[in-house]
Motif scaffolding. Sequence first.
Motif, PDB file in Angstrom:
ATOM      1  N   ARG A  12      49.357 -19.303  67.489  1.00 32.43           N
ATOM      2  CA  ARG A  12      49.805 -18.370  68.517  1.00 32.43           C
ATOM      3  C   ARG A  12      49.304 -18.729  69.914  1.00 32.43           C
ATOM      4  O   ARG A  12      49.877 -18.321  70.908  1.00 32.43           O
ATOM      5  CB  ARG A  12      49.389 -16.946  68.158  1.00 32.43           C
ATOM      6  N   SER A  34      58.156  -9.330  64.624  1.00 36.16           N
ATOM      7  CA  SER A  34      56.856  -9.471  63.947  1.00 36.16           C
ATOM      8  C   SER A  34      56.796  -8.626  62.683  1.00 36.16           C
ATOM      9  O   SER A  34      56.303  -9.081  61.648  1.00 36.16           O
ATOM     10  CB  SER A  34      55.717  -9.061  64.876  1.00 36.16           C
ATOM     11  N   ARG A  90      56.363 -10.047  59.015  1.00 39.70           N
ATOM     12  CA  ARG A  90      55.210  -9.617  58.216  1.00 39.70           C
ATOM     13  C   ARG A  90      55.657  -9.194  56.824  1.00 39.70           C
ATOM     14  O   ARG A  90      55.041  -9.549  55.815  1.00 39.70           O
ATOM     15  CB  ARG A  90      54.484  -8.478  58.937  1.00 39.70           C
ATOM     16  N   LEU A 143      52.848 -15.313  61.199  1.00 39.75           N
ATOM     17  CA  LEU A 143      52.778 -15.541  62.649  1.00 39.75           C
ATOM     18  C   LEU A 143      53.724 -16.643  63.136  1.00 39.75           C
ATOM     19  O   LEU A 143      54.401 -16.474  64.136  1.00 39.75           O
ATOM     20  CB  LEU A 143      51.341 -15.879  63.056  1.00 39.75           C
ATOM     21  N   TYR A 194      49.798  -8.082  64.413  1.00 38.67           N
ATOM     22  CA  TYR A 194      48.805  -8.995  63.832  1.00 38.67           C
ATOM     23  C   TYR A 194      47.527  -8.243  63.449  1.00 38.67           C
ATOM     24  O   TYR A 194      46.947  -8.469  62.388  1.00 38.67           O
ATOM     25  CB  TYR A 194      48.506 -10.102  64.843  1.00 38.67           C
ATOM     26  N   LYS A 245      48.087  -6.298  60.248  1.00 35.48           N
ATOM     27  CA  LYS A 245      48.801  -7.057  59.224  1.00 35.48           C
ATOM     28  C   LYS A 245      48.322  -6.778  57.810  1.00 35.48           C
ATOM     29  O   LYS A 245      49.051  -6.956  56.852  1.00 35.48           O
ATOM     30  CB  LYS A 245      48.706  -8.554  59.510  1.00 35.48           C
TER      31      LYS A 245
END
Lengths: 232, 108
Positions: free
Chosen positions: A80, A194, A198, A207, B55, B58
């Motif tokens: 990232r 995202s 996920r 990611l 993130y 997650k």
Amino acid sequence: MNKITVKHAFITSLPVMAGYIVLGMGFGLLLNAKGYSFWWAILMSVTIYGGSMQYVGVNLLAEGASVLSTALMTLMVNARHLFYGISMIENYRDMGWRKGYAIFGLTDETYSLVCGNPKLPEGVDRRNFNFLLTLMNQSYWILGGFLGALLGNVFPFSTKGVDFSMTALFVIIFVEQWEKSRQHLPAVLGLVVSLICRLLFGADRFLIPAMIGISCGLFLFQKKLDGEEQKS
Amino acid sequence: MIHTGQSLVIIAVMAVGTMVLRFLPFVLFSRNTPKWVLYLGKVLPYSIIAMLVVYCLKDIHPGKAYYGIPELIAVLFVVLLHKWKHNTLLSILGGTVCYMVLVQAVFV
């Protein structure tokens, strides 16, 4: 470096201070539990300087991972950062001697603080601000790792859930960006892509697909978004 | 504990790998920055912050207790607190305390 710049960098860094010291201590603690002294914690926090990477690193050290698997793991965990560089090329363009260090220390949190402060107050020098912010954040991180490895868990209460401070920081910057911009498509796109990735690829693998998906999405809407940008 | 030398090699690989990723965009695009990079640079920060929020969350398992409920409550709390006071430190502190109470006392 003038006083206003130093002061503003310090105030801006405060949200990261507590989080980095506590998370850094968590890292130091884990590393120490695997038999590494605080010198190792300092060494890793100085040379690697990446939160999730160092947590993964503890396991890589514990199992004596090979060079190849360490390299692959690093690329997966930190891919990232390619994105951060792309969006800081303009901001960091004229940083002179400060540039190398500012790029080296471009963590999630430093990146989001720089993004979260697009307009600086009168008298604050952007180049010094970016540099100092990076330096202050890394100091907190090093200090945390050192303390964790040296002292162990010194808190008289359970620290479970304390890592939420970083989540809170990103949520706050999300809210502020949302309020400041009229065009919400990039934010929504980032969130939706995202989330989908996920669910499809799982917590440890999402990611990179998400980064590809977001880029594709942004290019798809380039005409619309670029047009808006020029109007505003 | 593995040998000191082997530990140093592993740390060096992590450090160099991370540095390569951080420097690569600047090395490739700093001079004669292509238009598409400039465009991405302008819009990416909004998408990336959203990606970072996901993130951080997650490890929520949609099928496992507590289904991310404490996380969602705490995130909502941060959003509301921030909308109300616009004080970054207060929002972080409030949200973290809220989450710690939730995972230590409510959803145990």
